[in-house]
Design a protein around this motif. Structure first.
Motif, short mmCIF file in Angstrom:
data_model
loop_
_atom_site.label_atom_id
_atom_site.label_comp_id
_atom_site.label_asym_id
_atom_site.label_seq_id
_atom_site.Cartn_x
_atom_site.Cartn_y
_atom_site.Cartn_z
N ALA A 97 0.84 -1.20 0.00
CA ALA A 97 0.00 0.00 0.00
C ALA A 97 0.88 1.25 0.00
CB ALA A 97 -0.91 0.00 1.22
N ARG A 98 0.34 2.33 -0.55
CA ARG A 98 1.06 3.61 -0.56
C ARG A 98 0.47 4.53 0.50
NH1 ARG A 98 2.22 2.11 -5.77
NH2 ARG A 98 4.33 2.70 -6.42
N ALA A 99 1.37 5.23 1.18
CA ALA A 99 0.94 6.16 2.21
C ALA A 99 0.09 7.26 1.58
CB ALA A 99 2.15 6.76 2.91
N GLY A 100 -1.01 7.57 2.22
CA GLY A 100 -1.94 8.57 1.72
C GLY A 100 -3.34 8.22 2.18
N GLY A 101 -4.33 8.83 1.56
CA GLY A 101 -5.71 8.59 1.95
C GLY A 101 -6.11 7.13 1.84
N HIS A 102 -5.59 6.43 0.82
CA HIS A 102 -5.93 5.02 0.65
C HIS A 102 -5.42 4.19 1.83
CE1 HIS A 102 -6.51 1.07 -1.10
NE2 HIS A 102 -5.23 0.80 -0.90
N LEU A 103 -4.22 4.50 2.31
CA LEU A 103 -3.67 3.75 3.44
C LEU A 103 -4.54 3.93 4.68
CD1 LEU A 103 -1.48 2.01 4.74
CD2 LEU A 103 -0.17 4.10 5.18
N ARG A 104 -5.02 5.13 4.89
CA ARG A 104 -5.88 5.37 6.05
C ARG A 104 -7.18 4.57 5.95
NH1 ARG A 104 -4.37 11.80 6.70
NH2 ARG A 104 -2.94 11.49 8.46
N MET A 105 -7.74 4.49 4.77
CA MET A 105 -8.94 3.68 4.60
C MET A 105 -8.64 2.20 4.81
SD MET A 105 -11.05 5.46 1.46
CE MET A 105 -9.70 5.44 0.29
N LEU A 106 -7.48 1.76 4.31
CA LEU A 106 -7.09 0.36 4.47
C LEU A 106 -6.89 0.01 5.95
CD1 LEU A 106 -6.36 -2.31 3.08
CD2 LEU A 106 -3.99 -1.46 2.90
N LEU A 107 -6.31 0.93 6.70
CA LEU A 107 -6.12 0.70 8.14
C LEU A 107 -7.45 0.43 8.83
CD1 LEU A 107 -3.47 3.40 9.14
CD2 LEU A 107 -3.23 0.93 9.44
N ARG A 108 -8.45 1.23 8.52
CA ARG A 108 -9.76 1.04 9.15
C ARG A 108 -10.39 -0.28 8.72
NH1 ARG A 108 -11.36 5.53 11.86
NH2 ARG A 108 -13.48 4.74 12.07
N GLU A 109 -10.08 -0.70 7.51
CA GLU A 109 -10.64 -1.95 7.00
C GLU A 109 -10.00 -3.17 7.66
OE1 GLU A 109 -10.37 -4.51 2.87
OE2 GLU A 109 -10.52 -2.32 2.73
N VAL A 110 -8.67 -3.15 7.80
CA VAL A 110 -7.98 -4.35 8.28
C VAL A 110 -7.78 -4.36 9.79
CG1 VAL A 110 -6.82 -4.60 6.06
CG2 VAL A 110 -5.63 -3.46 7.94
N MET A 111 -7.94 -3.21 10.45
CA MET A 111 -7.74 -3.14 11.90
C MET A 111 -8.90 -2.45 12.59
SD MET A 111 -3.71 -2.08 11.94
CE MET A 111 -2.54 -2.95 10.88
N PRO A 112 -10.13 -2.89 12.35
CA PRO A 112 -11.28 -2.20 12.94
C PRO A 112 -11.28 -2.24 14.46
CG PRO A 112 -11.94 -4.31 11.99
CD PRO A 112 -10.53 -4.06 11.54
N ASP A 113 -10.73 -3.31 15.04
CA ASP A 113 -10.71 -3.43 16.49
C ASP A 113 -9.78 -2.39 17.11
OD1 ASP A 113 -11.31 -4.80 19.05
OD2 ASP A 113 -9.17 -5.29 18.98
N LEU A 114 -8.61 -2.19 16.49
CA LEU A 114 -7.68 -1.17 16.99
C LEU A 114 -8.32 0.21 16.94
CD1 LEU A 114 -4.08 -1.90 15.64
CD2 LEU A 114 -4.97 -2.26 17.93
N ALA A 115 -9.00 0.48 15.83
CA ALA A 115 -9.65 1.78 15.69
C ALA A 115 -10.76 1.95 16.73
CB ALA A 115 -10.22 1.93 14.28
N ALA A 116 -11.56 0.92 16.93
CA ALA A 116 -12.67 1.01 17.88
C ALA A 116 -12.18 1.20 19.31
CB ALA A 116 -13.53 -0.25 17.78
N ARG A 117 -11.04 0.58 19.64
CA ARG A 117 -10.50 0.70 20.99
C ARG A 117 -9.60 1.92 21.16
NH1 ARG A 117 -6.96 -3.04 22.46
NH2 ARG A 117 -6.65 -4.06 20.44
N ALA A 118 -9.41 2.68 20.08
CA ALA A 118 -8.52 3.84 20.11
C ALA A 118 -7.14 3.46 20.63
CB ALA A 118 -9.12 4.96 20.96
N HIS A 119 -6.64 2.31 20.19
CA HIS A 119 -5.32 1.85 20.62
C HIS A 119 -4.26 2.79 20.06
CE1 HIS A 119 -1.79 -0.71 21.19
NE2 HIS A 119 -2.53 -1.42 22.04
N PRO A 120 -3.22 3.10 20.84
CA PRO A 120 -2.20 4.03 20.33
C PRO A 120 -1.50 3.56 19.07
CG PRO A 120 -1.49 2.99 22.39
CD PRO A 120 -2.94 2.68 22.23
N LEU A 121 -1.43 2.25 18.83
CA LEU A 121 -0.82 1.77 17.59
C LEU A 121 -1.59 2.26 16.38
CD1 LEU A 121 1.27 0.06 16.07
CD2 LEU A 121 -0.26 -1.91 16.34
N TYR A 122 -2.91 2.31 16.51
CA TYR A 122 -3.72 2.77 15.37
C TYR A 122 -3.38 4.22 15.02
CZ TYR A 122 -7.57 3.85 12.29
OH TYR A 122 -8.29 4.25 11.20
N LEU A 123 -3.28 5.07 16.02
CA LEU A 123 -3.00 6.48 15.76
C LEU A 123 -1.64 6.67 15.11
CD1 LEU A 123 -3.68 9.47 15.93
CD2 LEU A 123 -2.79 9.48 18.27
#
Length: 339
Positions: A97-123
């Motif tokens: 993946a390339r860094a940019g808006g697409h990567l941010r969308m991919l992060l939410r797709e593949v790591m929904p649990d991290l995003a939901a828990r607001a884990h510092p790794l996600y940020l």
């Protein structure tokens, strides 16, 4: 309006970070970028993050969560390798993946649990895109003719295309502004000493940073959260800085914001937002602050989406937006204090 009629851009750091206060949770994140194989080689990104609860001021805090990653990335921002601790399921899907808006969308797709828990790794992973965009700035501190070197490496046609793509990407680079004039980027875009985010009076106030010799870039952020039960509000004091190493030692900053906000404890309604521009490259940049008031009255937990909706492109500052988007994790941090 020509830049000569505008005041100089702000160039004064607020560092070091304030000492932690009793009853607060502090999130610190950093991404350090280096070029182990030289300027034309892949970049190495070392990310780190920590959440620290401070029950009593002046005493050691309790680590609630921490994270770390290493990423290799090509010059065109494609991820070629990644490791992380913790290592969430789906992490290797980021390779390619390339860094940019697409990567941010991919992060939410593949790591929904991290995003939901607001884990510092996600940020800190979410910050990869912004860091990749700006990090090459570091070389301008090591080679005074860096802009010309870049032009020669890319060729006139590709360089002109790159410059044209910058127009209207943010408030400071709106058409006609000083940063997008035909003559090229002004020479004095960064002259402010970055200071040190670490406060010697509060040695536990920051996680361990990755200090390296040679050309290097760092994105560092701090978010302090306290609950004011008497007033029924959550209080936020945060800071954001992009900086680079200097050959003579120390660091120079190109972007720095302080950001204070207040939200209702019960409803999470944003009651106030007070950004402060400390260091910016162009005279026009601080004007982006005014539009942040569009976020007042919005839900703090939904601020990532609100920033994209309200402050997209020339309506906002890319780096201030990054500072604002990170506040979406505050409700989870505030809940940890309550528990």
């Amino acid at each position: 309006m020509h830049s000569t009629t505008l005041p100089r851009p702000p160039r004064s750091t607020a560092n070091p970070a304030p000492a932690r206060v009793a009853g607060s949770v502090r999130r610190t994140t950093s991404i350090d970028v280096s070029w182990p194989d030289g300027v034309e080689g892949q970049r190495l990104f070392i990310g780190a993050a920590r959440d620290l609860w401070t029950p009593v001021a002046g005493e050691d805090g309790l680590t609630l969560a921490e994270a770390r990653f290493e990423v290799r990335m090509t010059e065109d921002k494609a991820i070629t390798a990644i490791t992380a601790e913790p290592a969430p399921e789906g992490l290797q899907r980021l390779v390619g993946a390339r860094a940019g808006g697409h990567l941010r969308m991919l992060l939410r797709e593949v790591m929904p649990d991290l995003a939901a828990r607001a884990h510092p790794l996600y940020l800190v992973l979410d910050d990869l895109s912004g860091t990749a965009l700006v990090s090459a700035f570091a070389w301008s501190q090591w080679y005074p003719d860096w802009a010309e070197r870049l032009r020669q490496r890319l060729g006139e046609e590709q360089h002109a295309q790159l410059m044209a793509q910058r127009v209207n990407v943010c408030w400071g680079l709106q058409e006609g502004n000083s940063g997008v004039q035909p003559g090229g980027v002004p020479k004095d875009v960064a002259s402010a000493d970055a200071g040190d985010v670490r406060n010697p009076l509060d040695p536990q106030g920051w996680h361990e940073l990755s200090d390296r010799d040679g050309a290097g870039f760092r994105r560092a952020r701090r978010i302090d959260v306290t609950r004011d039960e008497a007033a029924g509000v959550i209080r936020i004091d945060s800071a954001f800085q992009d900086s680079a190493t200097r050959p003579e030692g120390g660091r120079v900053a190109i972007h720095e914001y302080n950001l204070r906000a207040v939200a209702d404890i019960a409803t999470l309604e944003v009651l106030s937002i007070e950004p402060e521009a400390r260091i910016l490259p162009f005279s026009e940049c601080p004007g982006a602050i005014h539009n942040t008031q569009r976020l007042v009255g919005r839900n703090l937990g939904e601020i990532r989406e609100e920033v994209l909706a309200q402050l997209r492109g020339p309506e906002g500052c890319t780096h201030l937006n990054d500072a604002l988007r990170a506040l979406a994790d505050v409700p989870e941090l505030a809940a940890r204090i309550a528990s």
